[in-house]
Design an enzyme around this catalytic site. Structure first.
Site, PDB file in Angstrom:
ATOM      1  N   VAL A 279       0.862  -1.179   0.000  1.00 51.33           N
ATOM      2  CA  VAL A 279       0.000   0.000   0.000  1.00 51.33           C
ATOM      3  C   VAL A 279       0.895   1.223   0.000  1.00 51.33           C
ATOM      4  O   VAL A 279       1.968   1.222   0.592  1.00 51.33           O
ATOM      5  CB  VAL A 279      -0.979   0.083   1.203  1.00 51.33           C
ATOM      6  CG1 VAL A 279      -2.028  -1.000   1.132  1.00 51.33           C
ATOM      7  CG2 VAL A 279      -0.261   0.063   2.517  1.00 51.33           C
ATOM      8  N   SER A 280       0.436   2.244  -0.717  1.00 49.57           N
ATOM      9  CA  SER A 280       1.140   3.518  -0.667  1.00 49.57           C
ATOM     10  C   SER A 280       0.489   4.353   0.427  1.00 49.57           C
ATOM     11  O   SER A 280      -0.578   4.025   0.918  1.00 49.57           O
ATOM     12  CB  SER A 280       1.038   4.228  -2.025  1.00 49.57           C
ATOM     13  OG  SER A 280      -0.310   4.517  -2.319  1.00 49.57           O
ATOM     14  N   SER A 281       1.104   5.433   0.803  1.00 51.28           N
ATOM     15  CA  SER A 281       0.559   6.258   1.890  1.00 51.28           C
ATOM     16  C   SER A 281      -0.829   6.790   1.556  1.00 51.28           C
ATOM     17  O   SER A 281      -1.694   6.841   2.390  1.00 51.28           O
ATOM     18  CB  SER A 281       1.469   7.436   2.222  1.00 51.28           C
ATOM     19  OG  SER A 281       2.722   7.275   1.657  1.00 51.28           O
TER      20      SER A 281
END
Length: 110
Positions: free
Chosen positions: A12-14
């Site tokens: 997951v990205s931020s």
């Protein structure tokens, strides 16, 4: 068939974490699918990039996954969906070809 070495990859990205698509929910879904398929997951074969953009292939867990696959240590890889590898379709193709050449079957949940 249960002699297969199964692994998982999650990312997951931020920005996605802000949308509540947490790494924990991805991992729970993938682990449940692995169990449902009758496999036991070795914790050493969990590759998780938490907070990394899919716009690059240079990610710590992805690099380790690619090394382990190339070494023949993985037979089947579970991933939530293709964009966890990358949002860039060309990168997805590169990774899938590389994994296929290493004899790794990729299973997507979605």
């Amino acid at each position: 068939m249960n002699g297969l070495q199964v692994a998982l990859y999650a990312r997951v990205s931020s920005e996605q974490q802000a949308e509540a698509k947490t790494i924990e929910s991805q991992l729970a879904d993938i682990r449940a699918k692995i169990r449902a398929d009758g496999f036991v997951l070795n914790e050493n074969l969990e590759f998780v990039d938490n907070g990394y953009s899919g716009s690059t292939l240079i990610r710590p867990a992805l690099e380790r996954l690619r090394d382990r696959a190339a070494a023949g240590e993985i037979n089947r890889l579970y991933v939530h969906c293709p964009d966890r590898f990358s949002r860039n379709y060309a990168y997805q193709v590169i990774l899938l070809e590389e994994l296929a050449q290493a004899g790794v079957e990729v299973i997507y949940l979605n």
